[in-house]
Design a protein around this motif. Structure first.
Motif, PDB file in Angstrom:
ATOM      1  N   GLY A  79      14.989  -7.882  10.693  1.00  0.00           N
ATOM      2  CA  GLY A  79      15.339  -7.956   9.279  1.00  0.00           C
ATOM      3  C   GLY A  79      16.310  -9.097   9.020  1.00  0.00           C
ATOM      4  N   SER A  80      17.201  -9.349   9.969  1.00  0.00           N
ATOM      5  CA  SER A  80      18.178 -10.426   9.777  1.00  0.00           C
ATOM      6  C   SER A  80      17.468 -11.778   9.683  1.00  0.00           C
ATOM      7  CB  SER A  80      19.201 -10.440  10.916  1.00  0.00           C
ATOM      8  OG  SER A  80      18.567 -10.691  12.151  1.00  0.00           O
ATOM      9  N   GLU A 139       0.820  -1.221   0.000  1.00  0.00           N
ATOM     10  CA  GLU A 139       0.000   0.000   0.000  1.00  0.00           C
ATOM     11  C   GLU A 139       0.852   1.269   0.000  1.00  0.00           C
ATOM     12  OE1 GLU A 139      -2.219   0.356   3.706  1.00  0.00           O
ATOM     13  OE2 GLU A 139      -0.693  -0.868   4.669  1.00  0.00           O
ATOM     14  N   ASP A 140       2.146   1.116   0.285  1.00  0.00           N
ATOM     15  CA  ASP A 140       3.015   2.273   0.496  1.00  0.00           C
ATOM     16  C   ASP A 140       4.087   2.306  -0.587  1.00  0.00           C
ATOM     17  OD1 ASP A 140       4.591   4.259   1.601  1.00  0.00           O
ATOM     18  OD2 ASP A 140       4.389   3.499   3.657  1.00  0.00           O
ATOM     19  N   LYS A 141       4.296   3.484  -1.191  1.00  0.00           N
ATOM     20  CA  LYS A 141       5.312   3.603  -2.250  1.00  0.00           C
ATOM     21  C   LYS A 141       6.720   3.685  -1.678  1.00  0.00           C
ATOM     22  CE  LYS A 141       2.710   5.929  -5.811  1.00  0.00           C
ATOM     23  NZ  LYS A 141       2.090   7.174  -6.166  1.00  0.00           N
ATOM     24  N   THR A 142       6.814   3.945  -0.357  1.00  0.00           N
ATOM     25  CA  THR A 142       8.120   4.204   0.254  1.00  0.00           C
ATOM     26  C   THR A 142       8.662   2.977   0.967  1.00  0.00           C
ATOM     27  OG1 THR A 142       7.426   6.480   0.589  1.00  0.00           O
ATOM     28  CG2 THR A 142       9.307   5.743   1.883  1.00  0.00           C
ATOM     29  N   HIS A 143       9.945   2.698   0.731  1.00  0.00           N
ATOM     30  CA  HIS A 143      10.627   1.645   1.498  1.00  0.00           C
ATOM     31  C   HIS A 143      11.359   2.320   2.659  1.00  0.00           C
ATOM     32  CE1 HIS A 143      12.432  -2.548   1.557  1.00  0.00           C
ATOM     33  NE2 HIS A 143      13.015  -1.918   2.562  1.00  0.00           N
ATOM     34  N   TYR A 144      11.150   1.811   3.861  1.00  0.00           N
ATOM     35  CA  TYR A 144      11.788   2.375   5.058  1.00  0.00           C
ATOM     36  C   TYR A 144      12.895   1.456   5.533  1.00  0.00           C
ATOM     37  CZ  TYR A 144       7.603   5.251   5.191  1.00  0.00           C
ATOM     38  OH  TYR A 144       6.593   6.123   4.867  1.00  0.00           O
ATOM     39  N   TYR A 145      14.061   2.020   5.802  1.00  0.00           N
ATOM     40  CA  TYR A 145      15.123   1.280   6.482  1.00  0.00           C
ATOM     41  C   TYR A 145      14.859   1.470   7.977  1.00  0.00           C
ATOM     42  CZ  TYR A 145      19.708   0.087   8.298  1.00  0.00           C
ATOM     43  OH  TYR A 145      20.726  -0.477   9.023  1.00  0.00           O
ATOM     44  N   GLN A 146      14.105   0.549   8.561  1.00  0.00           N
ATOM     45  CA  GLN A 146      13.611   0.753   9.931  1.00  0.00           C
ATOM     46  C   GLN A 146      14.715   0.784  10.998  1.00  0.00           C
ATOM     47  OE1 GLN A 146      10.065  -1.726  10.744  1.00  0.00           O
ATOM     48  NE2 GLN A 146       9.751  -1.848   8.554  1.00  0.00           N
TER      49      GLN A 146
END
Ligand SMILES: Cc1cc2nc3c(=O)[nH]c(=O)nc-3n(C[C@H](O)[C@H](O)[C@H](O)COP(=O)(O)OP(=O)(O)OC[C@H]3O[C@@H](n4cnc5c(N)ncnc54)[C@H](O)[C@@H]3O)c2cc1C
Length: 414
Positions: free
Chosen positions: A301-302, A36-43
């Motif tokens: 993420g790992s 739903e979101d165009k943005t990828h976040y590096y959390q």
């Protein structure tokens, strides 16, 4: 043509789209990914924003940049999965997506609405999360003008993603206020439902030792029931109050609402998942990767990265009609910053708790449960690895299963 459908284009979905596109013949297999979101976040970068080490630019990139050629990206909210019909419906579109194999990678979201008073009058004034970019930025603005008082970091309930992030936050807060010369005026307290600073005994001993050294308070076994905005205090179910000037919350983490609408989740909307094969329990052609799964390992993420190799192997076996032999072991690996110069590292799986030693392999150079400068740089370098290797589905120079190599097993557990 056959269809693989991936739900969620965050860490797990993106790396899986990249891996599978390399392995599957384009004339035979369509791959579609929906978010739903165009943005990828590096959390992992959100942690650094309140302290001015990173800003928004470090953690935000367009999702489309990481979706490989030959994979269709659809930007839309997913309404629900209808597993009996191998079909997914989208909220903003009349299109229904049919699949032969489905990968659920819709992650977890914070749900502050679950705790009465958390989003009350003080929300984003004196109460903040740092699990969203908006929260991290607002918190950064608030602590810039903070000249003394009580900061509490409260974990609402388990499980939550990146279980080391609240510890990293209190360590960085200690450094930040020391640099501003007002550490003696700031009382920093971690308030957790856990019985200690972390979950496993050896890591807990090392991390709580660091907290004592840095004069950071710890309140354990605390299950928050509500926030009293007028009194600026949190209360637990036994009525025990903890006062704050700034409350940094790790709210309840829940799986996507779409999982609930699909009738596929547990009470927090996480998908019951076979911990070794990564198949959704009860559905042969549905796999789950990343935070969306209810695996008994960290939501990190790992884990999505390591588990991705096992999911790929099992999915390809299933497609080729051969037995699924890849067994994910719950491997997780996290750098933990302990100041703006040092950090530590933990490496563990379903059966082995974080142990001291070196990582990776014989060469090190990183110290497991050691507090070193190199570990801090490892954490910073990870951002480059994430954007350039990890989510692009490239192999990293580490094994996907946990290795006992270079780990020091304490005598009493041998
Ligand atoms: C502050 C912080 C620090 C962290 N530090 C670390 C760290 O040091 N090391 C580490 O390994 N991990 C860390 N993590 C955790 C890591 O970022 C996550 O575990 C990882 O991103 C999970 O990947 P995922 O693909 O499962 O979920 P996500 O990357 O969150 O992706 C889920 C995607 O699903 C989409 N989605 C959900 N529902 C819908 C719907 N209904 N319709 C359409 N799209 C939907 C979302 O938009 C999102 O893009 C940290 C996280 C935070 C918040």
């Amino acid at each position: 043509m056959k269809n693989i459908l991936i739900l969620g284009a965050g860490t797990a979905g993106t790396l899986m789209a990249n891996k599978l596109r390399k392995k599957l013949n384009r004339k035979e297999w369509n791959i579609t990914i929906v978010d739903e979101d165009k943005t990828h976040y590096y959390q992992p970068g959100f942690l650094f924003i309140p302290f001015g080490i990173y800003d928004e630019k470090d953690v935000i990139k367009p999702k489309s940049k990481f979706i490989p050629k030959g994979v269709d990206l659809i930007i839309s909210k997913i309404e629900k999965i209808i597993p009996t019909e191998n079909r997914v419906t989208l909220q903003d579109s009349k299109i229904d997506l049919k699949y032969d194999y489905l990968i659920i990678a819709t992650g977890t979201r914070i749900a502050p609405e679950e705790t009465p008073g958390l989003q009350g009058d003080l929300w984003y004034k004196d109460i903040f999360d740092f699990y969203t970019v908006e929260g991290a930025v607002a918190l950064g603005e608030r602590i810039k003008s903070f000249n003394g008082g009580r900061i509490i970091v409260n974990i609402t309930e388990l499980p939550f993603k990146c279980p080391v992030a609240p510890l990293e936050f209190v360590f960085l807060a200690d450094t930040y206020f020391k640099k501003r010369g007002i550490r003696d005026k700031v009382d920093i307290t971690l308030v957790t439902p856990l019985p200690g600073a972390f979950t496993k005994p050896i890591a807990t001993k090392m991390l709580s030792g660091l907290m004592v050294e840095k004069n950071i308070n710890l309140i354990t076994d605390y299950n928050i029931s509500e926030v009293d905005n007028a009194g600026k205090r949190i209360l637990d179910y036994a009525g025990k109050a903890v006062d704050f000037d700034i409350l940094v919350t790790v709210p309840t983490n829940k799986g996507a609402d779409m999982i609930e609408r699909s009738g596929m989740g547990d009470d927090l909307n996480f998908v019951p998942t076979d911990k070794h094969t990564l198949q959704a329990i009860g559905y042969e052609n549905i796999f789950v990767l990343g935070d969306a799964a209810n695996l008994p390992t960290s939501k990190a993420g790992s884990v999505a990265h390591f588990a991705g190799d096992f999911l790929e192997a099992n999915l390809l076996s299933l497609i080729n009609g051969t037995p699924m032999t890849a067994k994910f072991d719950g491997h997780a690996n996290c750098y933990i910053v302990t100041s703006d110069k040092k950090g530590t590292l933990i490496d563990f799986n379903y059966d082995t708790e974080p142990l001291p030693g070196r990582y990776p392999y014989f060469i090190g150079p990183f110290g497991l449960l050691k507090n070193t400068r190199l570990n801090y740089f490892g954490k910073l370098f990870f951002k480059w690895m994430y954007w350039n290797l990890l989510i692009k589905g490239h192999d990293l120079p580490v094994t996907s299963h946990m290795s006992m190599c270079c780990k020091e097993v304490p005598k009493e557990t041998k």
